[in-house]
Design an enzyme around this catalytic site. Structure first.
Site, PDB file in Angstrom:
ATOM      1  N   GLY A 101       6.486 -25.221 -14.619  1.00 55.36           N
ATOM      2  CA  GLY A 101       7.653 -24.688 -13.916  1.00 55.36           C
ATOM      3  C   GLY A 101       8.572 -23.900 -14.847  1.00 55.36           C
ATOM      4  O   GLY A 101       8.673 -24.191 -16.037  1.00 55.36           O
ATOM      5  N   ARG A 165       0.226 -23.296 -13.408  1.00 52.81           N
ATOM      6  CA  ARG A 165       0.039 -24.735 -13.583  1.00 52.81           C
ATOM      7  C   ARG A 165      -1.416 -25.134 -13.821  1.00 52.81           C
ATOM      8  O   ARG A 165      -1.759 -26.297 -13.704  1.00 52.81           O
ATOM      9  CB  ARG A 165       0.562 -25.479 -12.344  1.00 52.81           C
ATOM     10  CG  ARG A 165       2.059 -25.564 -12.270  1.00 52.81           C
ATOM     11  CD  ARG A 165       2.507 -26.666 -11.358  1.00 52.81           C
ATOM     12  NE  ARG A 165       3.942 -26.675 -11.229  1.00 52.81           N
ATOM     13  CZ  ARG A 165       4.778 -27.227 -12.101  1.00 52.81           C
ATOM     14  NH1 ARG A 165       4.303 -27.831 -13.164  1.00 52.81           N
ATOM     15  NH2 ARG A 165       6.082 -27.187 -11.898  1.00 52.81           N
ATOM     16  N   ASP A 196       2.907 -32.563 -19.159  1.00 53.32           N
ATOM     17  CA  ASP A 196       1.486 -32.330 -18.904  1.00 53.32           C
ATOM     18  C   ASP A 196       0.942 -31.197 -19.779  1.00 53.32           C
ATOM     19  O   ASP A 196      -0.159 -31.297 -20.327  1.00 53.32           O
ATOM     20  CB  ASP A 196       1.254 -31.968 -17.428  1.00 53.32           C
ATOM     21  CG  ASP A 196       1.420 -33.183 -16.517  1.00 53.32           C
ATOM     22  OD1 ASP A 196       1.084 -34.302 -16.951  1.00 53.32           O
ATOM     23  OD2 ASP A 196       1.900 -33.017 -15.380  1.00 53.32           O
ATOM     24  N   LYS A 222       9.598 -27.886 -22.974  1.00 50.52           N
ATOM     25  CA  LYS A 222      10.223 -27.176 -21.851  1.00 50.52           C
ATOM     26  C   LYS A 222      10.224 -28.036 -20.611  1.00 50.52           C
ATOM     27  O   LYS A 222       9.209 -28.660 -20.306  1.00 50.52           O
ATOM     28  CB  LYS A 222       9.427 -25.891 -21.583  1.00 50.52           C
ATOM     29  CG  LYS A 222       9.801 -25.168 -20.333  1.00 50.52           C
ATOM     30  CD  LYS A 222       8.638 -24.947 -19.370  1.00 50.52           C
ATOM     31  CE  LYS A 222       8.114 -26.196 -18.748  1.00 50.52           C
ATOM     32  NZ  LYS A 222       7.236 -26.017 -17.588  1.00 50.52           N
ATOM     33  N   THR A 223      11.275 -28.139 -19.900  1.00 52.00           N
ATOM     34  CA  THR A 223      11.328 -28.580 -18.506  1.00 52.00           C
ATOM     35  C   THR A 223      12.778 -28.804 -18.119  1.00 52.00           C
ATOM     36  O   THR A 223      13.541 -29.442 -18.854  1.00 52.00           O
ATOM     37  CB  THR A 223      10.515 -29.860 -18.189  1.00 52.00           C
ATOM     38  OG1 THR A 223      10.716 -30.165 -16.796  1.00 52.00           O
ATOM     39  CG2 THR A 223      10.880 -31.076 -19.012  1.00 52.00           C
ATOM     40  N   ASP A 225      13.610 -30.684 -15.960  1.00 50.64           N
ATOM     41  CA  ASP A 225      13.718 -32.086 -15.547  1.00 50.64           C
ATOM     42  C   ASP A 225      14.321 -32.979 -16.633  1.00 50.64           C
ATOM     43  O   ASP A 225      14.788 -34.076 -16.343  1.00 50.64           O
ATOM     44  CB  ASP A 225      12.332 -32.632 -15.172  1.00 50.64           C
ATOM     45  CG  ASP A 225      11.769 -31.981 -13.927  1.00 50.64           C
ATOM     46  OD1 ASP A 225      12.431 -31.083 -13.381  1.00 50.64           O
ATOM     47  OD2 ASP A 225      10.670 -32.376 -13.495  1.00 50.64           O
ATOM     48  N   GLU A 437      16.552 -22.520  -7.449  1.00 55.88           N
ATOM     49  CA  GLU A 437      17.721 -21.691  -7.772  1.00 55.88           C
ATOM     50  C   GLU A 437      18.158 -21.840  -9.218  1.00 55.88           C
ATOM     51  O   GLU A 437      18.826 -20.971  -9.783  1.00 55.88           O
ATOM     52  CB  GLU A 437      18.918 -22.086  -6.876  1.00 55.88           C
ATOM     53  CG  GLU A 437      18.733 -21.886  -5.393  1.00 55.88           C
ATOM     54  CD  GLU A 437      17.981 -23.027  -4.684  1.00 55.88           C
ATOM     55  OE1 GLU A 437      17.358 -23.863  -5.373  1.00 55.88           O
ATOM     56  OE2 GLU A 437      18.032 -23.062  -3.448  1.00 55.88           O
ATOM     57  N   GLY A 438      17.803 -22.982  -9.830  1.00 53.89           N
ATOM     58  CA  GLY A 438      18.313 -23.263 -11.182  1.00 53.89           C
ATOM     59  C   GLY A 438      17.331 -22.938 -12.289  1.00 53.89           C
ATOM     60  O   GLY A 438      17.663 -23.088 -13.459  1.00 53.89           O
TER      61      GLY A 438
HETATM   62  P1  FBP Z   1       7.746 -28.676 -15.162  1.00 54.06           P
HETATM   63  O1  FBP Z   1       7.629 -30.162 -15.362  1.00 54.06           O
HETATM   64  O2  FBP Z   1       6.483 -27.956 -15.251  1.00 54.06           O
HETATM   65  O3  FBP Z   1       8.798 -28.107 -16.079  1.00 54.06           O
HETATM   66  O4  FBP Z   1       8.286 -28.405 -13.695  1.00 54.06           O
HETATM   67  C1  FBP Z   1       9.316 -29.140 -13.175  1.00 54.06           C
HETATM   68  C2  FBP Z   1       9.686 -28.712 -11.782  1.00 54.06           C
HETATM   69  O5  FBP Z   1      10.690 -27.728 -11.805  1.00 54.06           O
HETATM   70  C3  FBP Z   1      10.112 -29.933 -10.981  1.00 54.06           C
HETATM   71  O6  FBP Z   1      11.484 -30.156 -11.114  1.00 54.06           O
HETATM   72  C4  FBP Z   1       9.635 -29.579  -9.596  1.00 54.06           C
HETATM   73  O7  FBP Z   1       9.326 -30.725  -8.851  1.00 54.06           O
HETATM   74  C5  FBP Z   1       8.398 -28.802  -9.840  1.00 54.06           C
HETATM   75  O8  FBP Z   1       8.585 -28.165 -11.075  1.00 54.06           O
HETATM   76  C6  FBP Z   1       8.123 -27.774  -8.777  1.00 54.06           C
HETATM   77  O9  FBP Z   1       6.874 -27.219  -9.023  1.00 54.06           O
HETATM   78  P2  FBP Z   1       6.374 -25.830  -8.459  1.00 54.06           P
HETATM   79  O10 FBP Z   1       7.041 -24.765  -9.272  1.00 54.06           O
HETATM   80  O11 FBP Z   1       4.907 -25.852  -8.735  1.00 54.06           O
HETATM   81  O12 FBP Z   1       6.728 -25.770  -7.032  1.00 54.06           O
END
Ligand code: FBP
Length: 563
Positions: A101, A165, A196, A222-223, A225, A437-438
């Site tokens: 993401g 992904r 991951d 990176k994330t 989250d 959005e973020g």
């Molecule tokens: P990453 O762990 O790859 O950084 O992604 C996190 C995230 O933004 C989550 O917060 C969200 O649930 C998910 O990606 C959404 O995934 P996608 O972009 O595949 O819809």
């Protein structure tokens, strides 16, 4: 000033920006030339000092078996030295990939890596793999030049080379990655990703080592989250910016709620597993109710318990004359509720091994209590739980509308209480999901600087011949000049987990700790926020002025920099 500062020199501004963007706003343009301070250790000569042998976050024997070449390697720290440890006449071939993401700051990791390589090696080549790990497997890349990189400096998004992904998982996929590494003669590959993707980076590093392929593989945290962190990696990039963007939006909704006095806003916030984003946004904005998934799990709450908790506060607020409010819900909530967790685990096994027939015979494979819960859920929710898993086997929680489900459950409970005469207010729920959005906003000063330092660190580690490490920049509560720089063994962050019906190595997610400073701070004030309206609407991210360089509550509380 003509370009971003690189080791005190302005990066040359190319004649024409090549980003596929029609117009840059004034603020975007001004960010292109924003000067990034480097940690002082990166500005002069340094040496790399090894720490003690590393272990694993859990099940070290299993991890040692899975990573025979890499397990136990020490972490490294850069320390100032009299003479440079690395040769500057080396010519390197380096690849970079954005994985998973989007998170604000990714472009700056690439810029930092690029600048390090440009400034400290000779005639090096820099490849950007396109569209995530699939770009490595299909050998789809673009050569990154000064002109190519410039328009993305300090800009949000992953559109410089895009992300994906896909996972490098099967023997054929490893073979494809190997072919690309050999074809391009790669000395190094930097994987910018979440838990991951960094697990994947480590598997690739192990594979290349085992096959005597010279390509070193490094990770970058990176994330948005915020759940990829440990002592040596205090935060993942993107969390700071994403939370500040959401906090602005939540603040706006709060003012709206107070202005009309007629809505309860149920705001679901991104964060697939951990509730860090929700907790941080609560600390920034002071909502009436905040659900933290980790607390729900610890208390073994059911959906009914969560509904009752929300309903009780709504009833109490009605007594005070408030028929409005703001409620924050983490995206991963349902995965924390033990009964739903059990259901999801059973569904994962079924989806991995069985054909899901339309007649519903597959449901007989569910445990009786899971079957009852499944049937009790609204149909939309049932469908969302059955959606295809992502390539890493995760339920796609971003597609599950927990906020809508909670509105309907609270509504039903309030009606009951009305009939019983224990509630006399009026309730109208508004649902929001603040997620995508973020993820691509203009990175904050903190994320811009942190990412640039991470990229630079990755460059140093590759140059020094390291593999299987994640770039680590620490001491983040201090000014950037005092940040520490090094690399942590990826296997040190690993545990084993059951995915798609098999045990797999995974980087252990850092969940919200209920005895950690951020949660304790929140728990000490939440009752007051529930009944008195203490809303804080922080407004947009500041790039200048006294608060522009301040990071987030979570990081500062965890580092003990604030109380
Ligand atoms: P990453 O762990 O790859 O950084 O992604 C996190 C995230 O933004 C989550 O917060 C969200 O649930 C998910 O990606 C959404 O995934 P996608 O972009 O595949 O819809």
């Amino acid at each position: 000033m003509n370009g971003a500062m690189v080791n005190g020199e302005a990066a040359q501004k190319p004649a024409a920006a090549t980003r596929n963007f029609s117009v840059y706003s004034e603020v975007q343009s001004s960010r292109l030339d924003h000067q990034l301070p480097l940690p002082s250790v990166l500005k002069g000569a340094f040496e790399l000092v090894n720490g003690p042998a590393s272990s694993a976050a859990g099940n070290p024997e299993e991890i040692a078996k899975l990573f025979p070449k890499l397990y136990g390697q020490p972490s490294v720290l850069l320390v100032p030295s009299d003479k440079p440890a690395l040769r500057s006449d080396q010519s390197l071939k380096i690849g970079v990939v954005l994985s998973g993401g989007q998170a604000p700051g990714g472009h700056n990791v690439i810029a930092g890596l690029f600048d390090y390589v440009q400034n400290n090696t000779k005639d090096s080549t820099f490849f950007g793999f396109k569209g995530g790990p699939a770009g490595i497997m299909k050998c789809k890349y673009v050569e990154l030049t000064k002109e190519f990189v410039y328009p993305y400096r300090n800009q949000g998004g992953f559109d410089m080379i895009c992300s994906g992904r896909d996972k490098i998982e099967t023997p054929e996929q490893f073979k494809q990655a190997e072919e690309t590494a050999l074809k391009l003669g790669l000395d190094g590959l930097v994987v910018i990703g979440g838990d991951d993707s960094n697990t994947n980076a480590c598997l690739l590093a192990e594979h290349f080592r085992a096959k005597n392929i010279r390509t070193q593989v490094l990770g970058c945290p990176k994330t948005i989250d915020g759940d990829l962190k440990c002592k040596e990696v205090p935060t993942s990039f993107g969390f700071d910016t994403a939370c500040k963007i959401y906090a602005e939006m939540i603040g706006n909704v709060m003012v709206d709620a107070r202005s009309t006095g007629k809505y309860y806003h149920f705001v679901r916030l991104m964060g697939r597993a951990a509730s860090h984003i929700t907790l941080e946004c609560a600390l920034q904005t002071h909502p009436n109710i905040t659900i933290i998934g980790e607390e729900v799990a610890m208390k073994k709450q059911t959906l009914k318990n969560v509904t009752d908790y929300i309903t009780d506060i709504i009833c109490k607020r009605a007594e005070y004359g408030y028929n409005y409010g703001v409620i924050l819900i983490p995206e991963g909530l349902i995965d924390f509720i033990p009964e739903v967790q059990q259901l999801i685990a059973e569904l994962n096994e079924i989806l991995a091994h069985d054909v899901v027939d339309e007649g519903g015979l597959w449901k007989q494979k569910l445990q009786p209590q899971s079957c009852i819960l499944f049937e009790f859920l609204p149909q939309s929710m049932q469908e969302q739980l059955m959606l295809e898993r992502d390539p890493h086997g995760n339920v796609q929680v971003a597609k599950i509308e927990t906020e809508k489900m909670l509105i309907s459950m609270v509504e039903t409970e309030l009606e009951k209480r009305k009939e019983q005469g224990t509630y006399a207010g009026h309730f109208k729920g508004q649902s929001h999901f603040f997620g995508y959005e973020g993820r691509c906003g203009l990175p904050t000063n903190f994320d811009s600087t942190y990412c640039y330092a991470l990229g630079y660190a990755a460059g140093v580690l590759l140059h020094a011949g390291k593999t299987g490490l994640i770039a680590s920049v620490g001491n983040l509560a201090a000014p950037a000049e005092e940040w520490t720089v090094g690399g942590t063994a990826l296997t040190h962050l690993m545990d084993v987990e059951r995915r798609k019906g098999k045990f797999k190595p995974v980087i252990k997610k850092a969940m919200v700790e209920l005895d950690g400073a951020p949660f304790k701070k929140f728990a000490s004030v939440r009752e007051e926020w529930a009944l008195k309206n203490k809303y804080n609407s922080p407004g947009p991210i500041q790039f200048h002025g006294p608060t522009a360089d301040v990071s987030n509550y979570t990081l500062l509380l965890e580092l003990g920099a604030i109380a």
